[in-house]
Design a protein around this motif. Sequence first.
Motif, PDB file in Angstrom:
ATOM      1  N   MET A   1       0.827  -1.204   0.000  1.00 28.42           N
ATOM      2  CA  MET A   1       0.000   0.000   0.000  1.00 28.42           C
ATOM      3  C   MET A   1       0.864   1.257   0.000  1.00 28.42           C
ATOM      4  N   GLY A   2       1.933   1.241   0.806  1.00 28.04           N
ATOM      5  CA  GLY A   2       2.803   2.409   0.895  1.00 28.04           C
ATOM      6  C   GLY A   2       3.448   2.742  -0.433  1.00 28.04           C
ATOM      7  N   TYR A   3       3.905   1.723  -1.149  1.00 28.26           N
ATOM      8  CA  TYR A   3       4.508   1.997  -2.446  1.00 28.26           C
ATOM      9  C   TYR A   3       3.474   2.574  -3.405  1.00 28.26           C
ATOM     10  N   GLY A   4       2.280   1.990  -3.396  1.00 27.74           N
ATOM     11  CA  GLY A   4       1.243   2.481  -4.288  1.00 27.74           C
ATOM     12  C   GLY A   4       0.941   3.952  -4.045  1.00 27.74           C
ATOM     13  N   VAL A   5       0.901   4.340  -2.776  1.00 28.02           N
ATOM     14  CA  VAL A   5       0.628   5.741  -2.431  1.00 28.02           C
ATOM     15  C   VAL A   5       1.785   6.635  -2.864  1.00 28.02           C
ATOM     16  N   MET A   6       3.017   6.245  -2.517  1.00 23.66           N
ATOM     17  CA  MET A   6       4.183   7.071  -2.836  1.00 23.66           C
ATOM     18  C   MET A   6       4.374   7.214  -4.337  1.00 23.66           C
ATOM     19  N   ARG A   7       4.203   6.125  -5.066  1.00 24.16           N
ATOM     20  CA  ARG A   7       4.374   6.179  -6.515  1.00 24.16           C
ATOM     21  C   ARG A   7       3.294   7.047  -7.158  1.00 24.16           C
ATOM     22  N   SER A   8       2.063   6.943  -6.654  1.00 27.39           N
ATOM     23  CA  SER A   8       0.976   7.742  -7.204  1.00 27.39           C
ATOM     24  C   SER A   8       1.226   9.228  -7.000  1.00 27.39           C
ATOM     25  N   ILE A   9       1.788   9.577  -5.842  1.00 20.81           N
ATOM     26  CA  ILE A   9       2.113  10.984  -5.580  1.00 20.81           C
ATOM     27  C   ILE A   9       3.246  11.442  -6.491  1.00 20.81           C
ATOM     28  N   ALA A  10       4.312  10.632  -6.557  1.00 19.59           N
ATOM     29  CA  ALA A  10       5.484  11.012  -7.353  1.00 19.59           C
ATOM     30  C   ALA A  10       5.153  11.153  -8.832  1.00 19.59           C
ATOM     31  N   GLU A  11       4.188  10.381  -9.321  1.00 18.15           N
ATOM     32  CA  GLU A  11       3.834  10.445 -10.738  1.00 18.15           C
ATOM     33  C   GLU A  11       3.287  11.810 -11.139  1.00 18.15           C
ATOM     34  N   ASN A  12       2.806  12.590 -10.173  1.00 20.50           N
ATOM     35  CA  ASN A  12       2.296  13.930 -10.476  1.00 20.50           C
ATOM     36  C   ASN A  12       3.417  14.895 -10.863  1.00 20.50           C
ATOM     37  N   PHE A  13       4.667  14.508 -10.593  1.00 16.35           N
ATOM     38  CA  PHE A  13       5.807  15.355 -10.933  1.00 16.35           C
ATOM     39  C   PHE A  13       6.641  14.773 -12.073  1.00 16.35           C
ATOM     40  N   ARG A  14       6.355  13.561 -12.462  1.00 13.48           N
ATOM     41  CA  ARG A  14       7.152  12.862 -13.472  1.00 13.48           C
ATOM     42  C   ARG A  14       6.480  12.943 -14.838  1.00 13.48           C
ATOM     43  N   GLN A  15       7.260  13.200 -15.859  1.00 12.32           N
ATOM     44  CA  GLN A  15       6.743  13.258 -17.226  1.00 12.32           C
ATOM     45  C   GLN A  15       6.398  11.846 -17.687  1.00 12.32           C
ATOM     46  N   PRO A  16       5.168  11.620 -18.140  1.00 12.63           N
ATOM     47  CA  PRO A  16       4.819  10.278 -18.630  1.00 12.63           C
ATOM     48  C   PRO A  16       5.683   9.894 -19.829  1.00 12.63           C
ATOM     49  N   ASP A  17       5.870   8.625 -20.031  1.00 15.57           N
ATOM     50  CA  ASP A  17       6.616   8.149 -21.190  1.00 15.57           C
ATOM     51  C   ASP A  17       5.962   8.669 -22.468  1.00 15.57           C
ATOM     52  N   TRP A  18       6.795   9.139 -23.402  1.00 21.47           N
ATOM     53  CA  TRP A  18       6.266   9.759 -24.614  1.00 21.47           C
ATOM     54  C   TRP A  18       5.425   8.797 -25.438  1.00 21.47           C
ATOM     55  N   PHE A  19       5.735   7.515 -25.338  1.00 17.39           N
ATOM     56  CA  PHE A  19       5.010   6.538 -26.148  1.00 17.39           C
ATOM     57  C   PHE A  19       3.708   6.083 -25.481  1.00 17.39           C
ATOM     58  N   LEU A  20       3.427   6.599 -24.268  1.00 14.02           N
ATOM     59  CA  LEU A  20       2.180   6.268 -23.586  1.00 14.02           C
ATOM     60  C   LEU A  20       1.323   7.507 -23.316  1.00 14.02           C
ATOM     61  N   GLY A  21       1.967   8.542 -22.777  1.00 14.22           N
ATOM     62  CA  GLY A  21       1.212   9.745 -22.452  1.00 14.22           C
ATOM     63  C   GLY A  21       0.264   9.524 -21.289  1.00 14.22           C
ATOM     64  N   TYR A  22      -0.828  10.276 -21.300  1.00 18.13           N
ATOM     65  CA  TYR A  22      -1.816  10.210 -20.217  1.00 18.13           C
ATOM     66  C   TYR A  22      -2.989   9.323 -20.626  1.00 18.13           C
ATOM     67  N   PHE A  23      -3.629   8.762 -19.604  1.00 19.78           N
ATOM     68  CA  PHE A  23      -4.810   7.945 -19.831  1.00 19.78           C
ATOM     69  C   PHE A  23      -6.031   8.706 -19.304  1.00 19.78           C
ATOM     70  N   ALA A  24      -7.133   8.015 -19.127  1.00 17.06           N
ATOM     71  CA  ALA A  24      -8.361   8.656 -18.656  1.00 17.06           C
ATOM     72  C   ALA A  24      -8.132   9.347 -17.316  1.00 17.06           C
ATOM     73  N   PHE A  25      -8.786  10.497 -17.148  1.00 17.00           N
ATOM     74  CA  PHE A  25      -8.714  11.298 -15.923  1.00 17.00           C
ATOM     75  C   PHE A  25      -7.291  11.803 -15.642  1.00 17.00           C
ATOM     76  N   GLY A  26      -6.444  11.848 -16.676  1.00 13.19           N
ATOM     77  CA  GLY A  26      -5.096  12.348 -16.502  1.00 13.19           C
ATOM     78  C   GLY A  26      -4.167  11.412 -15.780  1.00 13.19           C
ATOM     79  N   LEU A  27      -4.544  10.142 -15.657  1.00 13.40           N
ATOM     80  CA  LEU A  27      -3.705   9.168 -14.963  1.00 13.40           C
ATOM     81  C   LEU A  27      -2.558   8.715 -15.863  1.00 13.40           C
ATOM     82  N   THR A  28      -1.462   8.330 -15.243  1.00  8.64           N
ATOM     83  CA  THR A  28      -0.328   7.761 -15.968  1.00  8.64           C
ATOM     84  C   THR A  28      -0.337   6.244 -15.780  1.00  8.64           C
ATOM     85  N   MET A  29       0.477   5.556 -16.570  1.00 10.71           N
ATOM     86  CA  MET A  29       0.558   4.107 -16.432  1.00 10.71           C
ATOM     87  C   MET A  29       1.039   3.732 -15.031  1.00 10.71           C
TER      88      MET A  29
END
Length: 279
Positions: free
Chosen positions: A216-244
């Motif tokens: 659970m802790g990793y899921g929370v930390m990674r979800s927070i950190a993803e808000n500052f990380r550029q999504p991979d160019w070959f994936l981009g954003y998904f629904a609701f602005g979520l990243t992979m």
Amino acid sequence: MDFVVVWPHFNPILVRFGPLEIHYYALAYIIALIIGWRLLRRLARAHPPVATGEQIDDFLAWATLGVVLGGRIGYILFYRPIFYFHHPNQIYAVWDGGMSFHGGFIGVAVAILIFCYRRGIDPWRFADRVAVPVPIGLFLGRIANFINGELWGRPAPSWFPFRMIYPESGSDVPRYPSEFFEAFLEGVVLFVVLLVASRSERLRRQPGFLAGMFVMGYGVMRSIAENFRQPDWFLGYFAFGLTMGQILSLPMIVVGAAMMWRAHRADQANHAVTVSTLD
């Protein structure tokens, strides 16, 4: 103060001996496995003990295979299946990066299940001890990402005090140094929380609680950190602005919480039976 620096173009190769090259990325995995192995030997002896030192030594090879195979296969399947389908010769180029934590997590989980079954060890208790050193590898892996000049951040606002320009991104836009954000959240913060929790004998007696706390802790930390990380160019954003990364982490939050709830309920039930027996 507006502080902008340019990524310093590190050489991803630490040393070269003829055709043999040692990359920082590979070194991060090696150091993490060695430190994690030594810490796991100590944690496994804590009351109630779950495994012998010799069993921990044997598990090191299983963990290595789980991390490498799971991490690489996960990256191929989760992130770039079409690319590797057309470029199968690149599947083995792990020294160039391209490892998925979520895939590595699944690989190690499978390794734990098989190893514990073959050794007659409680997999829940064993997973609890294995979970504690994992953030060490996450920390070192993110530092290696920075050295490789990959996984850079999203464009940062002018008020942010420390911004970085990544020439490899193809622009001179100042960005968040997201590798350090992830190293701090997934590595430092998560490790401190797990290490402190592992010192509690009560929590160690709840099979699956510490492992669930990590998941659970990793899921929370990674979800927070993803808000500052550029999504991979070959994936981009998904629904609701979520990243992979967030899509893969959200189930971890749910599963981790369920593991902690299960462990706590089982502990309460055992305590009630003990009290009833004493009465």
